[in-house]
Scaffold this motif. Structure first.
Motif: not given
Length: 230
Positions: A1-5, A20-26, A29-34, A224-227
């Motif tokens: 199931m796709t998770r959404r951020a 700053a946020t562009d650092l973490f968007i990839p 996505r690699e972690q399976g988030y839309e 922290g994002l994943l937690w």
């Protein structure tokens, strides 16, 4: 199931909300988030969108938030949507809103400065060498376990906070003669918070992209994002 951020970014440009946020968007996505990106926090008032959002990454320094948007954000977190961010993008947002401050659990107060004769009149006047020290809890918590204390030369946040936060790392402000406080003050530097079914993650380092690129800081933020995510 796709998770959404949902990435919500904007506010004061000095914190480079896009870069700053562009650092973490990839990473997300690699972690399976839309990943959906918005520049208007009014998206928080959209109940359907928020109910389908597993993680909010917010990078909005200062700015304002409407009553409906704040109500929507609080309701979403209480229902299980994660809220995460760094530095002023989460800990110095919406200063006029006590309900937002209660949700996050800590608010930027100041960043002490260099000795007056060393100041040059720009932002670097507040860049101090300081240490982010893990707490006993931080040495065991999944966000920070296995990491070492980190020394940075950047803004050192003095944070007003409550005792509902779980502090994973702290930083201590000395009491130099050019500042008015009389003893060292220890502030939370990384913390988590449970709010209803939701989780909140805050890291105070992150004034600029180079700080976020520090390997330890980046690891803390990514974990922290994943937690925080549902």
């Amino acid at each position: 199931m796709t998770r959404r951020a949902l990435v919500v970014r904007g506010g004061w440009d000095g914190h480079q909300p896009e870069a700053a946020t562009d650092l973490f968007i990839p990473f997300l996505r690699e972690q399976g988030y839309e990943v959906r990106v918005e520049t208007d926090n009014e998206v928080y008032a959209d109940a359907e969108t928020m109910a389908g959002t597993d993680l909010v990454l917010q990078c909005v320094t200062m700015s304002q938030i409407s009553g409906p948007a704040l109500t929507g954000l609080r309701a979403a977190v209480e229902a299980g949507t994660g809220l995460a961010g760094w530095h002023g993008g989460i800990a110095d947002s919406y200063r006029a809103s006590s309900d937002y401050l209660q949700l996050v659990g800590g608010q930027f107060a100041t960043h002490p400065g260099k000795e007056p004769h060393l100041r040059v009149g720009d932002g670097s006047d507040n860049f101090l060498r300081h240490t982010i020290e893990l707490t006993d809890l931080g040495r065991e918590h999944p966000v920070t376990a296995g990491l070492d204390d980190v020394e940075l030369e950047t803004e050192q946040y003095w944070v007003l906070h409550d005792d509902l936060i779980d502090v994973l790392a702290t930083t201590t402000h000395p009491a130099p003669e050019w500042h008015p406080w009389h003893r060292p003050v220890t502030s939370p530097a990384v913390w988590t918070r449970r709010w209803g079914a939701g989780r909140v993650f805050v890291a105070t380092p992150g004034h600029s992209v180079d700080v976020l690129e520090h390997p330890t800081v980046r690891t803390i933020v990514e974990r922290g994002l994943l937690w925080a995510s549902r």
